[in-house]
Design an enzyme around this catalytic site. Structure first.
Site, PDB file in Angstrom:
ATOM      1  N   HIS A   9       0.854  -1.076   0.343  1.00 41.78           N
ATOM      2  CA  HIS A   9      -0.204  -0.303   0.178  1.00 41.78           C
ATOM      3  C   HIS A   9       1.264   1.372  -0.026  1.00 41.78           C
ATOM      4  CE1 HIS A   9      -2.982   2.804   2.464  1.00 41.78           C
ATOM      5  NE2 HIS A   9      -3.201   2.466   1.103  1.00 41.78           N
ATOM      6  N   HIS A  50      -0.488  11.425  -2.914  1.00 40.35           N
ATOM      7  CA  HIS A  50      -2.161  10.620  -2.510  1.00 40.35           C
ATOM      8  C   HIS A  50      -2.898  12.394  -2.036  1.00 40.35           C
ATOM      9  CE1 HIS A  50      -4.752  10.172   0.598  1.00 40.35           C
ATOM     10  NE2 HIS A  50      -5.019   8.607   0.155  1.00 40.35           N
TER      11      HIS A  50
END
Length: 323
Positions: A9, A50
Protein backbone atom coordinates in the site's frame (compact mmCIF):
# COMPACT_ATOMS: atom_id res chain seq x y z
CA UNK A 1 -5.81 -22.91 -2.78
CA UNK A 2 -4.83 -20.23 -5.32
CA UNK A 3 -2.16 -17.71 -4.28
CA UNK A 4 -3.37 -14.37 -2.92
CA UNK A 5 -1.44 -11.55 -4.57
CA UNK A 6 0.14 -9.17 -2.05
CA UNK A 7 0.45 -5.48 -2.86
CA UNK A 8 2.38 -2.84 -0.91
CA UNK A 9 0.00 0.00 0.00
CA UNK A 10 1.75 3.13 -1.31
CA UNK A 11 4.81 0.87 -1.40
CA UNK A 12 6.29 -0.55 1.80
CA UNK A 13 4.78 2.39 3.67
CA UNK A 14 5.58 1.07 7.16
CA UNK A 15 9.35 1.26 6.58
CA UNK A 16 9.66 4.03 3.97
CA UNK A 17 7.83 7.26 3.16
CA UNK A 18 4.66 6.48 1.22
CA UNK A 19 4.42 6.86 -2.54
CA UNK A 20 8.18 7.29 -3.03
CA UNK A 21 10.56 5.28 -5.16
CA UNK A 22 12.20 4.09 -1.95
CA UNK A 23 8.93 2.64 -0.70
CA UNK A 24 8.17 1.02 -4.05
CA UNK A 25 11.66 -0.44 -4.35
CA UNK A 26 11.46 -1.95 -0.85
CA UNK A 27 8.09 -3.59 -1.60
CA UNK A 28 9.24 -5.00 -4.94
CA UNK A 29 12.49 -6.33 -3.54
CA UNK A 30 10.70 -8.31 -0.87
CA UNK A 31 8.34 -9.88 -3.42
CA UNK A 32 5.21 -7.72 -3.23
CA UNK A 33 3.48 -5.59 -5.83
CA UNK A 34 2.92 -1.87 -5.41
CA UNK A 35 -0.10 0.42 -5.11
CA UNK A 36 0.15 4.13 -5.87
CA UNK A 37 -2.01 7.25 -6.10
CA UNK A 38 -2.05 9.25 -9.32
CA UNK A 39 -2.78 12.93 -9.82
CA UNK A 40 -2.20 15.39 -12.63
CA UNK A 41 -0.17 18.57 -12.13
CA UNK A 42 -0.72 21.85 -13.96
CA UNK A 43 1.98 21.11 -16.53
CA UNK A 44 0.24 17.88 -17.54
CA UNK A 45 2.43 15.19 -15.95
CA UNK A 46 0.97 12.36 -13.88
CA UNK A 47 2.61 12.28 -10.44
CA UNK A 48 2.42 9.85 -7.55
CA UNK A 49 0.91 11.63 -4.56
CA UNK A 50 -2.01 10.81 -2.27
CA UNK A 51 -3.09 14.10 -0.70
CA UNK A 52 -4.31 17.21 -2.47
CA UNK A 53 -1.58 19.24 -0.77
CA UNK A 54 1.98 18.72 0.47
CA UNK A 55 1.27 19.56 4.11
CA UNK A 56 1.34 16.00 5.51
CA UNK A 57 4.17 14.45 3.47
CA UNK A 58 6.30 17.56 2.91
CA UNK A 59 6.04 19.68 6.07
CA UNK A 60 9.32 21.42 5.18
CA UNK A 61 7.98 22.65 1.84
CA UNK A 62 8.02 26.42 1.21
CA UNK A 63 5.03 28.23 2.69
CA UNK A 64 3.98 29.30 -0.80
CA UNK A 65 3.53 25.66 -1.83
CA UNK A 66 2.58 23.65 1.22
CA UNK A 67 -1.17 24.32 1.15
CA UNK A 68 -1.70 24.81 -2.56
CA UNK A 69 -3.64 22.18 -4.46
CA UNK A 70 -1.12 20.00 -6.29
CA UNK A 71 -3.10 20.38 -9.50
CA UNK A 72 -2.05 24.05 -9.46
CA UNK A 73 1.67 23.27 -9.22
CA UNK A 74 4.22 22.61 -11.93
CA UNK A 75 6.29 19.45 -11.95
CA UNK A 76 9.57 21.27 -11.27
CA UNK A 77 8.03 22.84 -8.14
CA UNK A 78 7.02 19.42 -6.80
CA UNK A 79 10.32 17.79 -7.68
CA UNK A 80 12.19 20.36 -5.61
CA UNK A 81 10.32 19.38 -2.45
CA UNK A 82 11.59 16.86 0.12
CA UNK A 83 8.84 14.27 0.72
CA UNK A 84 10.91 11.89 2.84
CA UNK A 85 12.23 13.71 5.90
CA UNK A 86 8.86 13.62 7.66
CA UNK A 87 9.37 9.85 7.87
CA UNK A 88 13.08 9.91 8.73
CA UNK A 89 16.19 11.95 7.95
CA UNK A 90 17.65 9.07 5.93
CA UNK A 91 14.87 9.62 3.37
CA UNK A 92 15.57 13.31 2.81
CA UNK A 93 16.52 12.78 -0.85
CA UNK A 94 13.11 11.38 -1.78
CA UNK A 95 11.08 13.49 -4.20
CA UNK A 96 7.58 13.18 -5.67
CA UNK A 97 7.98 10.60 -8.45
CA UNK A 98 6.18 10.75 -11.75
CA UNK A 99 4.04 7.83 -12.82
CA UNK A 100 6.66 7.12 -15.49
CA UNK A 101 9.41 6.94 -12.82
CA UNK A 102 7.41 4.38 -10.84
CA UNK A 103 6.58 2.31 -13.93
CA UNK A 104 10.23 2.23 -14.94
CA UNK A 105 11.06 0.77 -11.53
CA UNK A 106 8.26 -1.79 -11.89
CA UNK A 107 9.51 -2.81 -15.35
CA UNK A 108 13.07 -3.10 -14.05
CA UNK A 109 11.99 -5.56 -11.35
CA UNK A 110 9.77 -7.52 -13.71
CA UNK A 111 12.66 -7.91 -16.15
CA UNK A 112 14.98 -8.99 -13.32
CA UNK A 113 12.51 -11.58 -12.09
CA UNK A 114 12.00 -13.02 -15.57
CA UNK A 115 15.75 -13.24 -16.08
CA UNK A 116 16.61 -14.71 -12.68
CA UNK A 117 13.56 -16.89 -12.10
CA UNK A 118 14.55 -17.35 -8.47
CA UNK A 119 11.88 -17.89 -5.83
CA UNK A 120 14.11 -16.19 -3.27
CA UNK A 121 14.42 -12.96 -5.24
CA UNK A 122 11.10 -12.95 -7.06
CA UNK A 123 7.44 -13.31 -6.32
CA UNK A 124 5.47 -16.09 -4.64
CA UNK A 125 4.54 -18.90 -7.00
CA UNK A 126 1.62 -17.97 -9.21
CA UNK A 127 2.08 -14.22 -8.78
CA UNK A 128 4.22 -11.54 -10.41
CA UNK A 129 5.28 -7.93 -9.83
CA UNK A 130 2.15 -5.87 -10.29
CA UNK A 131 0.99 -2.29 -9.90
CA UNK A 132 -2.39 -1.14 -8.67
CA UNK A 133 -2.58 2.40 -10.06
CA UNK A 134 -5.27 4.45 -8.33
CA UNK A 135 -6.67 7.37 -10.29
CA UNK A 136 -7.58 10.00 -7.73
CA UNK A 137 -11.01 11.59 -7.96
CA UNK A 138 -13.15 14.02 -5.98
CA UNK A 139 -15.77 12.63 -3.57
CA UNK A 140 -18.45 13.18 -6.23
CA UNK A 141 -16.50 10.95 -8.65
CA UNK A 142 -15.23 13.75 -10.87
CA UNK A 143 -11.58 14.03 -11.87
CA UNK A 144 -9.29 16.09 -14.04
CA UNK A 145 -10.52 15.26 -17.56
CA UNK A 146 -6.90 15.08 -18.75
CA UNK A 147 -5.95 12.34 -16.26
CA UNK A 148 -7.19 9.22 -18.14
CA UNK A 149 -5.40 10.12 -21.37
CA UNK A 150 -2.19 11.10 -19.59
CA UNK A 151 -2.17 7.93 -17.47
CA UNK A 152 -2.76 5.76 -20.53
CA UNK A 153 0.03 7.52 -22.41
CA UNK A 154 2.51 6.81 -19.62
CA UNK A 155 1.70 3.09 -19.65
CA UNK A 156 1.78 2.81 -23.44
CA UNK A 157 5.05 4.73 -23.72
CA UNK A 158 6.88 2.16 -21.60
CA UNK A 159 5.15 -0.92 -22.99
CA UNK A 160 3.79 -1.93 -19.59
CA UNK A 161 1.51 -4.89 -20.25
CA UNK A 162 -1.75 -5.84 -18.49
CA UNK A 163 0.06 -8.57 -16.58
CA UNK A 164 1.92 -5.79 -14.74
CA UNK A 165 -0.78 -3.20 -14.11
CA UNK A 166 -4.40 -2.78 -13.05
CA UNK A 167 -6.40 0.43 -12.68
CA UNK A 168 -8.30 1.15 -9.47
CA UNK A 169 -10.40 4.13 -8.47
CA UNK A 170 -13.27 5.21 -6.23
CA UNK A 171 -14.90 6.83 -9.27
CA UNK A 172 -17.12 4.49 -11.27
CA UNK A 173 -17.16 6.78 -14.34
CA UNK A 174 -13.36 6.92 -14.25
CA UNK A 175 -13.04 3.15 -13.86
CA UNK A 176 -15.37 2.63 -16.81
CA UNK A 177 -13.48 5.14 -18.94
CA UNK A 178 -10.16 3.36 -18.32
CA UNK A 179 -11.82 0.06 -19.26
CA UNK A 180 -13.04 1.59 -22.52
CA UNK A 181 -9.63 3.08 -23.26
CA UNK A 182 -7.62 0.01 -22.31
CA UNK A 183 -9.93 -3.01 -22.37
CA UNK A 184 -7.07 -5.47 -22.00
CA UNK A 185 -6.19 -4.04 -18.56
CA UNK A 186 -8.14 -4.84 -15.41
CA UNK A 187 -10.15 -1.94 -13.98
CA UNK A 188 -11.52 -2.27 -10.45
CA UNK A 189 -13.98 -0.11 -8.55
CA UNK A 190 -12.77 0.77 -5.05
CA UNK A 191 -15.35 0.96 -2.29
CA UNK A 192 -15.52 1.52 1.46
CA UNK A 193 -18.25 -0.71 2.85
CA UNK A 194 -19.48 -0.08 6.39
CA UNK A 195 -22.01 -2.92 6.31
CA UNK A 196 -22.62 -6.20 4.52
CA UNK A 197 -25.40 -4.45 2.60
CA UNK A 198 -22.92 -1.82 1.38
CA UNK A 199 -20.57 -4.52 0.12
CA UNK A 200 -23.35 -6.36 -1.72
CA UNK A 201 -24.50 -3.10 -3.25
CA UNK A 202 -21.01 -2.49 -4.69
CA UNK A 203 -20.82 -6.11 -5.86
CA UNK A 204 -24.19 -6.06 -7.62
CA UNK A 205 -23.34 -2.75 -9.23
CA UNK A 206 -20.07 -4.19 -10.53
CA UNK A 207 -21.62 -7.24 -12.21
CA UNK A 208 -23.84 -4.94 -14.25
CA UNK A 209 -20.76 -3.35 -15.85
CA UNK A 210 -17.72 -4.32 -17.90
CA UNK A 211 -15.46 -3.65 -14.91
CA UNK A 212 -13.22 -6.49 -13.76
CA UNK A 213 -14.01 -6.44 -10.07
CA UNK A 214 -14.11 -4.52 -6.81
CA UNK A 215 -11.60 -3.47 -4.17
CA UNK A 216 -13.09 -3.22 -0.66
CA UNK A 217 -11.80 -2.44 2.81
CA UNK A 218 -10.53 -5.64 4.46
CA UNK A 219 -13.12 -6.90 6.96
CA UNK A 220 -14.11 -10.58 7.35
CA UNK A 221 -17.58 -9.55 8.52
CA UNK A 222 -18.12 -7.70 5.25
CA UNK A 223 -15.93 -9.42 2.65
CA UNK A 224 -17.35 -12.89 3.12
CA UNK A 225 -16.77 -16.08 1.15
CA UNK A 226 -20.37 -15.83 -0.05
CA UNK A 227 -19.70 -12.36 -1.48
CA UNK A 228 -16.42 -13.47 -3.07
CA UNK A 229 -18.02 -16.57 -4.60
CA UNK A 230 -20.85 -14.45 -6.01
CA UNK A 231 -18.40 -12.15 -7.76
CA UNK A 232 -16.20 -14.99 -8.97
CA UNK A 233 -19.31 -16.66 -10.35
CA UNK A 234 -19.77 -13.56 -12.52
CA UNK A 235 -16.14 -13.60 -13.61
CA UNK A 236 -15.13 -10.70 -11.36
CA UNK A 237 -12.08 -10.17 -9.16
CA UNK A 238 -12.11 -9.29 -5.47
CA UNK A 239 -9.37 -7.24 -3.86
CA UNK A 240 -9.14 -5.77 -0.37
CA UNK A 241 -7.20 -2.86 1.10
CA UNK A 242 -6.27 -1.29 4.43
CA UNK A 243 -5.91 2.31 5.56
CA UNK A 244 -2.73 4.29 6.09
CA UNK A 245 -0.10 2.68 8.34
CA UNK A 246 -0.48 1.63 11.04
CA UNK A 247 -3.80 -0.06 10.20
CA UNK A 248 -5.60 -2.22 12.74
CA UNK A 249 -6.86 -4.57 10.02
CA UNK A 250 -3.40 -5.32 8.65
CA UNK A 251 -1.93 -8.46 10.19
CA UNK A 252 -1.73 -12.25 10.02
CA UNK A 253 -5.26 -12.90 11.24
CA UNK A 254 -6.71 -10.60 8.59
CA UNK A 255 -4.46 -11.95 5.83
CA UNK A 256 -5.53 -15.47 6.75
CA UNK A 257 -9.23 -14.55 6.89
CA UNK A 258 -9.17 -12.82 3.52
CA UNK A 259 -7.22 -15.67 1.93
CA UNK A 260 -9.74 -18.21 3.19
CA UNK A 261 -12.56 -16.03 1.86
CA UNK A 262 -10.90 -16.41 -1.54
CA UNK A 263 -9.93 -12.82 -2.36
CA UNK A 264 -7.49 -12.35 -5.23
CA UNK A 265 -5.42 -9.48 -3.83
CA UNK A 266 -4.57 -7.97 -0.44
CA UNK A 267 -3.09 -4.46 -0.33
CA UNK A 268 -1.03 -4.18 2.87
CA UNK A 269 1.22 -1.62 4.52
CA UNK A 270 3.46 -4.50 5.66
CA UNK A 271 4.65 -6.25 2.50
CA UNK A 272 7.81 -7.86 3.98
CA UNK A 273 5.81 -9.40 6.83
CA UNK A 274 2.94 -10.38 4.55
CA UNK A 275 5.27 -12.06 2.06
CA UNK A 276 7.02 -13.95 4.87
CA UNK A 277 3.63 -15.05 6.23
CA UNK A 278 2.53 -16.18 2.77
CA UNK A 279 5.66 -18.23 2.10
CA UNK A 280 5.48 -19.94 5.50
CA UNK A 281 1.82 -20.78 5.00
CA UNK A 282 2.35 -21.90 1.43
CA UNK A 283 4.97 -24.34 2.65
CA UNK A 284 2.64 -25.58 5.39
CA UNK A 285 -0.27 -26.06 2.97
CA UNK A 286 2.04 -27.86 0.54
CA UNK A 287 3.11 -30.31 3.25
CA UNK A 288 -0.52 -30.86 4.23
CA UNK A 289 -1.36 -31.61 0.60
CA UNK A 290 1.43 -34.19 0.41
CA UNK A 291 0.15 -35.88 3.57
CA UNK A 292 -3.33 -36.06 2.05
CA UNK A 293 -1.91 -37.82 -1.00
CA UNK A 294 -0.12 -40.37 1.18
CA UNK A 295 -3.29 -41.08 3.17
CA UNK A 296 -5.23 -41.69 -0.03
CA UNK A 297 -2.76 -44.41 -1.06
CA UNK A 298 -2.16 -46.69 1.97
CA UNK A 299 1.15 -48.36 2.72
CA UNK A 300 -0.05 -51.75 1.45
CA UNK A 301 -0.69 -50.12 -1.95
CA UNK A 302 2.93 -48.92 -2.13
CA UNK A 303 4.25 -52.28 -0.92
CA UNK A 304 2.14 -54.10 -3.49
CA UNK A 305 3.23 -51.73 -6.24
CA UNK A 306 6.86 -52.21 -5.29
CA UNK A 307 6.49 -56.01 -5.38
CA UNK A 308 4.85 -56.00 -8.78
CA UNK A 309 7.42 -53.56 -10.12
CA UNK A 310 10.28 -55.73 -8.85
CA UNK A 311 8.82 -58.85 -10.43
CA UNK A 312 8.38 -57.14 -13.79
CA UNK A 313 11.91 -55.76 -13.69
CA UNK A 314 13.30 -59.24 -12.94
CA UNK A 315 11.37 -60.77 -15.87
CA UNK A 316 12.70 -58.11 -18.24
CA UNK A 317 16.22 -58.76 -16.99
CA UNK A 318 15.83 -62.53 -17.64
CA UNK A 319 14.62 -61.90 -21.18
CA UNK A 320 17.57 -59.59 -21.89
CA UNK A 321 19.99 -62.29 -20.76
CA UNK A 322 18.47 -64.80 -23.19
CA UNK A 323 18.97 -62.50 -26.19
Amino acid sequence: MAPMRLIGHRGASHVAPENTLGAFRHALECGAGIEMDLQLVRTGEVVVLHDETLRRTAPLAPAALIDRDCSELELNQLRAVDVGSWFGEEWSTERVPTFVNALELLREHATFCNAEGSATTCWPEGTSPHCYAELKADPDGSADPRLPEAAEAAVRSLGIGPELLSWITFSKPLAEEMKRRMPEYASLLVGHASTVEDAWSVARSCVQTELDGIDLNADPQIVTKELVDFLKGHGKMVAVWVGRAPATNDGEQMWEAMHRAGVHTFTSNLPPHAISWWRNHSSKWSKQSRRVVVRRFPTRWFVGSFAVGTAVSFMVYRLMLRR
